[in-house]
Motif scaffolding. Sequence first.
Motif, PDB file in Angstrom:
ATOM      1  N   ALA A 152       0.767  -1.239  -0.083  1.00 26.02           N
ATOM      2  CA  ALA A 152       0.098   0.064  -0.103  1.00 26.02           C
ATOM      3  C   ALA A 152       0.904   1.365  -0.051  1.00 26.02           C
ATOM      4  N   LEU A 153       2.031   1.258   0.570  1.00 24.58           N
ATOM      5  CA  LEU A 153       3.124   2.375   0.745  1.00 24.58           C
ATOM      6  C   LEU A 153       3.699   2.474  -0.550  1.00 24.58           C
ATOM      7  N   LEU A 154       4.016   1.319  -1.266  1.00 28.31           N
ATOM      8  CA  LEU A 154       4.872   1.445  -2.586  1.00 28.31           C
ATOM      9  C   LEU A 154       4.113   1.552  -3.862  1.00 28.31           C
ATOM     10  N   ILE A 155       2.701   1.280  -3.720  1.00 28.87           N
ATOM     11  CA  ILE A 155       1.773   1.502  -4.994  1.00 28.87           C
ATOM     12  C   ILE A 155       1.893   2.958  -5.422  1.00 28.87           C
ATOM     13  N   PRO A 156       1.635   3.795  -4.614  1.00 28.71           N
ATOM     14  CA  PRO A 156       1.532   5.097  -5.240  1.00 28.71           C
ATOM     15  C   PRO A 156       2.837   5.708  -5.619  1.00 28.71           C
ATOM     16  N   LEU A 157       4.037   5.101  -5.162  1.00 26.09           N
ATOM     17  CA  LEU A 157       5.286   5.519  -5.603  1.00 26.09           C
ATOM     18  C   LEU A 157       5.748   4.717  -6.891  1.00 26.09           C
ATOM     19  N   ALA A 158       5.188   3.674  -7.386  1.00 27.89           N
ATOM     20  CA  ALA A 158       5.263   2.960  -8.552  1.00 27.89           C
ATOM     21  C   ALA A 158       4.352   3.663  -9.422  1.00 27.89           C
ATOM     22  N   ARG A 159       3.227   4.246  -9.210  1.00 32.58           N
ATOM     23  CA  ARG A 159       2.402   5.061  -9.917  1.00 32.58           C
ATOM     24  C   ARG A 159       3.209   6.119 -10.601  1.00 32.58           C
ATOM     25  N   GLN A 160       3.979   6.757  -9.600  1.00 34.53           N
ATOM     26  CA  GLN A 160       4.615   8.159 -10.038  1.00 34.53           C
ATOM     27  C   GLN A 160       5.611   7.754 -11.012  1.00 34.53           C
ATOM     28  N   GLU A 161       6.115   6.575 -10.685  1.00 29.06           N
ATOM     29  CA  GLU A 161       7.425   6.113 -11.600  1.00 29.06           C
ATOM     30  C   GLU A 161       6.751   5.689 -13.223  1.00 29.06           C
ATOM     31  N   PHE A 162       5.717   5.237 -13.046  1.00 33.80           N
ATOM     32  CA  PHE A 162       4.943   5.086 -14.255  1.00 33.80           C
ATOM     33  C   PHE A 162       4.632   6.252 -15.166  1.00 33.80           C
TER      34      PHE A 162
END
Length: 127
Positions: free
Chosen positions: A56-66
């Motif tokens: 849950a913490l890492l998903i928003p960061l992965a979306r930023q990378e996307f």
Amino acid sequence: MDTERVRLAASSVTGGDPVDVETISETIRRALRLGSGRPDRAELAAAQEELRGHIALLIPLARQEFRRLSRRGDETQARELAARIDGTEHRAGQGLPRDILAAHVQIGHLTRDCQYLLATHTAADWR
């Protein structure tokens, strides 16, 4: 490698709180060890909850990378990341199966998902 810099990589998504790479990595190591033993359902459920929290913490960061990859025109990498994010969200949203073998498989998938997201985050931090 500047491990302190990686460990304290902050994101505006997390409200300035650092992503604790060491804690997430330790959770991953513990979850991987579950695969070599005979954990009971309670241990698997605890691992699932820990992994879900990190995901849950890492998903928003992965979306930023996307978004960054999309802006750069790296469509293949962006599509791969989007697919991984979607699959991870789906698996993280599922309950722990009653069947102990199926529960082991699910924890294995969540562990690899968490590893992937953490690697994506730490690699993005160095760009």
